[in-house]
Design a protein around this motif. Structure first.
Motif, PDB file in Angstrom:
ATOM      1  N   ASP A  59       0.814  -1.224   0.000  1.00 49.17           N
ATOM      2  CA  ASP A  59       0.000   0.000   0.000  1.00 49.17           C
ATOM      3  C   ASP A  59       0.843   1.269   0.000  1.00 49.17           C
ATOM      4  O   ASP A  59       0.339   2.347  -0.322  1.00 49.17           O
ATOM      5  N   PHE A  60       2.104   1.160   0.369  1.00 51.00           N
ATOM      6  CA  PHE A  60       2.982   2.325   0.485  1.00 51.00           C
ATOM      7  C   PHE A  60       3.921   2.467  -0.713  1.00 51.00           C
ATOM      8  O   PHE A  60       4.585   3.474  -0.872  1.00 51.00           O
ATOM      9  N   GLN A  61       3.986   1.428  -1.528  1.00 49.59           N
ATOM     10  CA  GLN A  61       4.881   1.452  -2.685  1.00 49.59           C
ATOM     11  C   GLN A  61       4.315   2.355  -3.774  1.00 49.59           C
ATOM     12  O   GLN A  61       3.112   2.390  -4.005  1.00 49.59           O
ATOM     13  N   GLY A  62       5.200   3.110  -4.407  1.00 55.01           N
ATOM     14  CA  GLY A  62       4.786   3.991  -5.496  1.00 55.01           C
ATOM     15  C   GLY A  62       4.078   5.254  -5.030  1.00 55.01           C
ATOM     16  O   GLY A  62       3.475   5.963  -5.834  1.00 55.01           O
ATOM     17  N   THR A  63       4.163   5.554  -3.729  1.00 56.08           N
ATOM     18  CA  THR A  63       3.472   6.733  -3.186  1.00 56.08           C
ATOM     19  C   THR A  63       4.404   7.915  -2.943  1.00 56.08           C
ATOM     20  O   THR A  63       3.958   8.967  -2.513  1.00 56.08           O
ATOM     21  N   GLY A  64       5.708   7.724  -3.173  1.00 60.16           N
ATOM     22  CA  GLY A  64       6.680   8.771  -2.890  1.00 60.16           C
ATOM     23  C   GLY A  64       7.326   8.627  -1.516  1.00 60.16           C
ATOM     24  O   GLY A  64       8.258   9.355  -1.182  1.00 60.16           O
ATOM     25  N   LEU A  65       6.826   7.696  -0.714  1.00 65.78           N
ATOM     26  CA  LEU A  65       7.363   7.495   0.631  1.00 65.78           C
ATOM     27  C   LEU A  65       8.850   7.140   0.597  1.00 65.78           C
ATOM     28  O   LEU A  65       9.650   7.703   1.341  1.00 65.78           O
ATOM     29  N   ASN A  66       9.228   6.206  -0.273  1.00 71.52           N
ATOM     30  CA  ASN A  66      10.615   5.764  -0.351  1.00 71.52           C
ATOM     31  C   ASN A  66      11.553   6.930  -0.673  1.00 71.52           C
ATOM     32  O   ASN A  66      12.625   7.052  -0.084  1.00 71.52           O
ATOM     33  N   LYS A  67      11.153   7.776  -1.571  1.00 70.63           N
ATOM     34  CA  LYS A  67      11.976   8.939  -1.947  1.00 70.63           C
ATOM     35  C   LYS A  67      12.213   9.849  -0.734  1.00 70.63           C
ATOM     36  O   LYS A  67      13.328  10.308  -0.508  1.00 70.63           O
ATOM     37  N   HIS A  68      11.173  10.073   0.056  1.00 68.52           N
ATOM     38  CA  HIS A  68      11.305  10.924   1.244  1.00 68.52           C
ATOM     39  C   HIS A  68      12.282  10.320   2.245  1.00 68.52           C
ATOM     40  O   HIS A  68      13.141  11.018   2.786  1.00 68.52           O
ATOM     41  N   MET A  69      12.129   9.017   2.493  1.00 70.17           N
ATOM     42  CA  MET A  69      13.004   8.422   3.508  1.00 70.17           C
ATOM     43  C   MET A  69      14.446   8.312   3.020  1.00 70.17           C
ATOM     44  O   MET A  69      15.379   8.541   3.795  1.00 70.17           O
ATOM     45  N   LYS A  70      14.639   8.022   1.745  1.00 72.09           N
ATOM     46  CA  LYS A  70      16.010   7.937   1.231  1.00 72.09           C
ATOM     47  C   LYS A  70      16.680   9.313   1.262  1.00 72.09           C
ATOM     48  O   LYS A  70      17.870   9.422   1.571  1.00 72.09           O
ATOM     49  N   PHE A  71      15.919  10.379   0.973  1.00 72.29           N
ATOM     50  CA  PHE A  71      16.481  11.724   1.053  1.00 72.29           C
ATOM     51  C   PHE A  71      16.966  12.001   2.484  1.00 72.29           C
ATOM     52  O   PHE A  71      18.085  12.476   2.689  1.00 72.29           O
TER      53      PHE A  71
END
Length: 186
Positions: free
Chosen positions: A102-114
């Motif tokens: 449900d969290f994939q492809g939502t931009g969450l990963n980009k925020h945490m990696k930043f």
């Protein structure tokens, strides 16, 4: 070692440990969530062992594991960590990341990696951040490339998977000198 809380308007990363890992039990049971990982997390015992390994690494100063909280969804989403931390050479890896479907492809990963890259380069003052990705995991490879990481090579048949397959691992890196420019584009 003082553990930071890494946070922006979208995500909050706090120390993953034996006191909070149960928030991930349901997500960890999603089918094929870590199909490209040599780790097993889909039973409560397996997840507990996985987290215990991360916690042991924390106490040995070789990992900093985080639990991911998606502020937009108001829910725990998965986990990630700094690993293979080499304090002398100022190099660490970002990985061991898995987030629920449900969290994939939502931009969450980009925020945490930043947030993780910013902490590694600007607070810890490390010289290099590396990512290791299964050669077959095109989605993760594209995500790492989108961050600006450069493919440095492929370790052929270097990791034994749970099903007996020997995977090849793509090695990506970002250098401290590249960070200032990259952070404007993430």
């Amino acid at each position: 070692m003082k553990i930071p809380t890494l946070e922006d308007n979208r995500v909050k990363l706090t120390l993953l440990g034996m006191s909070n890992y149960k928030n991930l039990l349901e997500i960890a049971q999603e089918p094929n969530l870590v199909q490209y990982s040599p780790s097993k997390i889909d039973t409560p015992e397996d997840l507990k062992d996985y987290v215990q390994t991360a916690v042991d690494g924390y106490y040995n100063r070789t990992t900093i594991p985080f639990i991911i909280f998606d502020k937009q969804a108001n829910a725990f989403a998965g986990c990630t960590r700094f690993g293979l931390i080499n304090w002398k050479n100022k190099v660490l890896h970002i990985g061991w990341t898995w987030i629920g479907r449900d969290f994939q492809g939502t931009g969450l990963n980009k925020h945490m990696k930043f947030l993780m890259l910013q902490y590694a380069f600007e607070t810890l003052k490390f010289d290099k951040v590396e990512f290791r990705v299964d050669e077959r995991n095109i989605r993760s490879r594209k995500a790492v490339e989108k961050l600006g990481a450069k493919l440095e090579g492929v370790l052929r048949k270097d990791t034994l998977m749970l099903d007996g397959f020997k995977r090849s691992t793509c090695c990506y890196g970002i250098l401290k000198e590249e960070w200032e420019e990259l952070k404007k584009t993430i």
